[in-house]
Design a protein around this motif. Sequence first.
Motif, short mmCIF file in Angstrom:
data_model
loop_
_atom_site.label_atom_id
_atom_site.label_comp_id
_atom_site.label_asym_id
_atom_site.label_seq_id
_atom_site.Cartn_x
_atom_site.Cartn_y
_atom_site.Cartn_z
N SER A 6 22.05 -48.48 112.74
CA SER A 6 20.80 -48.38 113.11
C SER A 6 20.45 -47.25 113.89
O SER A 6 19.42 -46.57 114.05
N GLY A 7 21.48 -47.02 114.89
CA GLY A 7 21.58 -45.83 116.02
C GLY A 7 21.48 -44.59 115.47
O GLY A 7 20.76 -43.44 115.60
N TRP A 8 22.29 -44.42 114.28
CA TRP A 8 22.42 -43.03 113.34
C TRP A 8 20.99 -43.01 112.74
O TRP A 8 20.60 -41.87 112.51
N SER A 9 20.61 -43.78 112.10
CA SER A 9 19.36 -44.02 111.12
C SER A 9 18.14 -43.61 112.21
O SER A 9 17.40 -42.80 111.78
N ALA A 10 18.03 -43.99 113.44
CA ALA A 10 17.13 -43.67 114.22
C ALA A 10 16.96 -42.05 114.86
O ALA A 10 16.32 -41.46 114.69
N LEU A 11 18.34 -41.85 114.84
CA LEU A 11 18.76 -40.36 115.18
C LEU A 11 18.31 -39.55 114.02
O LEU A 11 17.62 -38.45 114.39
N ALA A 12 18.69 -39.93 112.69
CA ALA A 12 17.96 -39.08 111.74
C ALA A 12 16.45 -38.90 111.51
O ALA A 12 15.78 -37.95 111.36
N GLY A 13 16.08 -40.10 112.03
CA GLY A 13 14.45 -40.20 111.99
C GLY A 13 13.94 -39.22 113.03
O GLY A 13 12.91 -38.38 112.93
N GLY A 14 14.69 -39.09 114.17
CA GLY A 14 14.28 -38.12 115.37
C GLY A 14 14.41 -36.55 114.67
O GLY A 14 13.53 -35.72 115.17
N LEU A 15 15.41 -36.32 114.14
CA LEU A 15 15.75 -35.28 113.60
C LEU A 15 14.79 -34.69 112.62
O LEU A 15 14.21 -33.27 112.58
N LEU A 16 14.13 -35.53 111.76
CA LEU A 16 13.10 -35.09 110.74
C LEU A 16 11.79 -35.04 111.52
O LEU A 16 11.27 -34.45 111.09
N ALA A 17 11.60 -35.69 112.66
CA ALA A 17 10.39 -35.59 113.28
C ALA A 17 10.06 -34.37 113.69
O ALA A 17 9.15 -33.67 113.96
N ALA A 18 11.20 -33.84 114.57
CA ALA A 18 11.60 -32.62 115.00
C ALA A 18 11.35 -31.25 114.16
O ALA A 18 10.52 -30.37 114.28
N VAL A 35 18.34 -30.74 107.02
CA VAL A 35 19.52 -31.07 106.23
C VAL A 35 20.49 -31.79 107.11
O VAL A 35 21.42 -32.61 106.41
N THR A 36 20.53 -31.66 108.39
CA THR A 36 21.30 -32.30 109.39
C THR A 36 21.09 -33.81 109.30
O THR A 36 21.92 -34.77 109.15
N ALA A 37 19.66 -34.17 109.15
CA ALA A 37 19.36 -35.65 109.01
C ALA A 37 19.60 -36.27 107.65
O ALA A 37 20.12 -37.40 107.60
N GLY A 38 19.63 -35.46 106.69
CA GLY A 38 19.99 -35.92 105.45
C GLY A 38 21.45 -36.15 105.25
O GLY A 38 22.09 -37.31 104.75
N LEU A 39 22.37 -35.34 105.64
CA LEU A 39 23.73 -35.48 105.75
C LEU A 39 24.22 -36.45 106.46
O LEU A 39 25.13 -37.20 106.28
N GLN A 41 22.66 -39.43 107.15
CA GLN A 41 22.25 -40.62 106.56
C GLN A 41 23.13 -40.80 105.49
O GLN A 41 23.72 -42.00 105.29
N VAL A 42 23.92 -39.56 104.58
CA VAL A 42 24.62 -39.85 103.81
C VAL A 42 26.09 -40.35 104.20
O VAL A 42 26.83 -41.33 103.61
N VAL A 43 26.28 -39.54 105.28
CA VAL A 43 27.70 -39.84 105.99
C VAL A 43 27.94 -41.21 106.22
O VAL A 43 28.77 -42.16 106.03
N VAL A 44 26.79 -41.82 107.13
CA VAL A 44 27.03 -43.22 107.68
C VAL A 44 26.36 -44.10 106.84
O VAL A 44 26.70 -45.49 106.85
N GLY A 45 26.06 -43.83 105.47
CA GLY A 45 25.47 -44.86 104.70
C GLY A 45 24.36 -45.73 105.06
O GLY A 45 24.22 -46.86 104.66
N ASP A 46 23.40 -45.00 106.01
CA ASP A 46 22.35 -45.77 106.28
C ASP A 46 20.89 -44.98 106.20
O ASP A 46 20.87 -44.08 106.88
N LEU A 47 19.92 -45.33 105.11
CA LEU A 47 19.21 -44.32 104.93
C LEU A 47 17.76 -45.05 105.92
O LEU A 47 17.65 -46.32 105.91
N ASP A 52 12.47 -40.57 105.99
CA ASP A 52 12.87 -39.49 104.87
C ASP A 52 11.42 -39.05 104.12
O ASP A 52 11.64 -38.11 103.52
N LEU A 53 10.42 -39.72 104.55
CA LEU A 53 8.95 -39.17 103.98
C LEU A 53 8.56 -37.82 104.49
O LEU A 53 8.14 -37.06 103.88
N ALA A 54 9.30 -37.56 105.71
CA ALA A 54 9.05 -36.24 106.44
C ALA A 54 9.82 -34.96 105.66
O ALA A 54 9.37 -33.87 106.01
N PHE A 55 10.57 -35.22 104.48
CA PHE A 55 11.08 -34.22 103.96
C PHE A 55 10.12 -33.58 103.19
O PHE A 55 10.10 -32.32 102.69
N ALA A 56 8.97 -34.29 102.77
CA ALA A 56 7.57 -33.62 101.86
C ALA A 56 7.08 -32.59 102.46
O ALA A 56 7.16 -31.52 102.03
#
Length: 352
Positions: A6-18, A35-39, A41-47, A52-56
Motif C-alpha cells: 500500500s505504501g509503494w502504491s501511494a508512492l506511485a500515485g505521488g509520482l504520477l501526480a507530480a 515510467v518510474t511509477a509504472g515500473l 507498481q510492476v515490481v511490487v505487484g500492487d496497482l 494510473d488514470l494520470a497516464f492519460a
Amino acid sequence: MGTAQSGWSALAGGLLAAAVAVRRGWWWAAVALAVTAGLLQVVVGDLNIVADLAFAPVAFTLGAHRSRAVRQAGLVASILGVAGAATWAGVEATGSQGTGGPALSVAGMATAAALVLVGGWVTGYVRWQRREALRAHLDAQLRAAEERRLRDLVAIERDRLRIAADMHDVIAHSWAVVAAQADGARYAMRTDPAAAEDALGVIGETARGAMTDVRRLLGRLRDAELAADDDLGGPDELVTRMRASGMTVDVHREGTPDPAVAGAARLVLAEALTNALKHGDLSVPVRIEEAGGPVHRLTVTNRRGSPGAPGEGHGLRGMRERVERAGGRLTAGPTADGRWVVDAELPRAGAS
C-alpha cells in the motif's frame, strides 16, 4: 506485505501526480516520473488503478507536442506501455487461474492500458492537428491579406502618379487661363468694359471648375489611402477560431471601436493571436484588452512558452508598419515575469 504494498502504491500515485503537474513545462520529467511509477507498481505487484488514470494526460501532452520527435516517442512509449501492462498481467495470472484465465487477464489489461495510454496520445494528437490546421488557415489568410496589401500599394502608387499628372494638368491649365484672362481684363477695362467683364466671368468659371477638379482629386487620394484594407473577419470571429483550437481567450472591451482604425487593429489582433498560438503557453489564458477613446488601445498578453518566443519577423514588422501608417505606435516583446505583450495605440479619426 500488504502494508508495504500500500505504501509503494501511494508512492506511485505521488509520482504520477507530480508527472501531471510538470507535464506542460517539462514533458521529459513527466515521462521519467510516469515510467518510474509504472515500473514501481510492476515490481511490487500492487496497482494503483485510480492513480494510473494520470497516464492519460501525460500521453495527451506527448501527442499534442509541437515537436514531431516528441510525438513519435510518445506513441512508441504508449504502445510499449500497453505491451508491458499486458505482459505483467499474463505473468501474474499464470498458475493462479484456470484454463483461459491468463488470456482474459492479458486482454483486459491490454484494453485498459490502451484506452489510457494510446487513447490519451490519440486525443492529444487530434488536438495538435486541429491547432496546426487553424494555424495554417490563419497563416494563409495573413499571407493573402499581405499580398492584397502589396497589390493595393502598387495600385495606389500608380493612382498617385495619375493623380499627380491630373493635378498638374488642372492647375497648369486653370492658372494659365486665369492669368491670360486677368491680363486681358486689365487692358480692356478702360477701352472695352464689356470684354473685361466677360474675362472676369471666365476667370470665375475657371476657378470654380478648378476647385471642383481639385476636390475630386483629393477625394481619390483619400479613397486610395483606405483601399488597402484586409479581409480577416471581425475580432469576434478570430477569437472564436482560436477558442476552437483549445486556446483560452479572455476579452475585455470598453468604448466604441473607430471604423477608421478597425482594419489595422484587426490585423494586429490576428497576428498577435497567431504568435500566441505558435509560441505561447496555451495552459494560460490569452488576454485581449481593447478600449476606445481619443486613442484606440489594443493589448494582447500571453504567457511565453518553451521553446522561445517570436523575434522581429515579418509579422511583427507588418504590424508595426500598419500601425505607424495609421499614425499610431506599437510595442511587442517579453516581460520580466515571462509574458509576451503586444500593445498598439491607434489615434481615432479627427483626434488631436
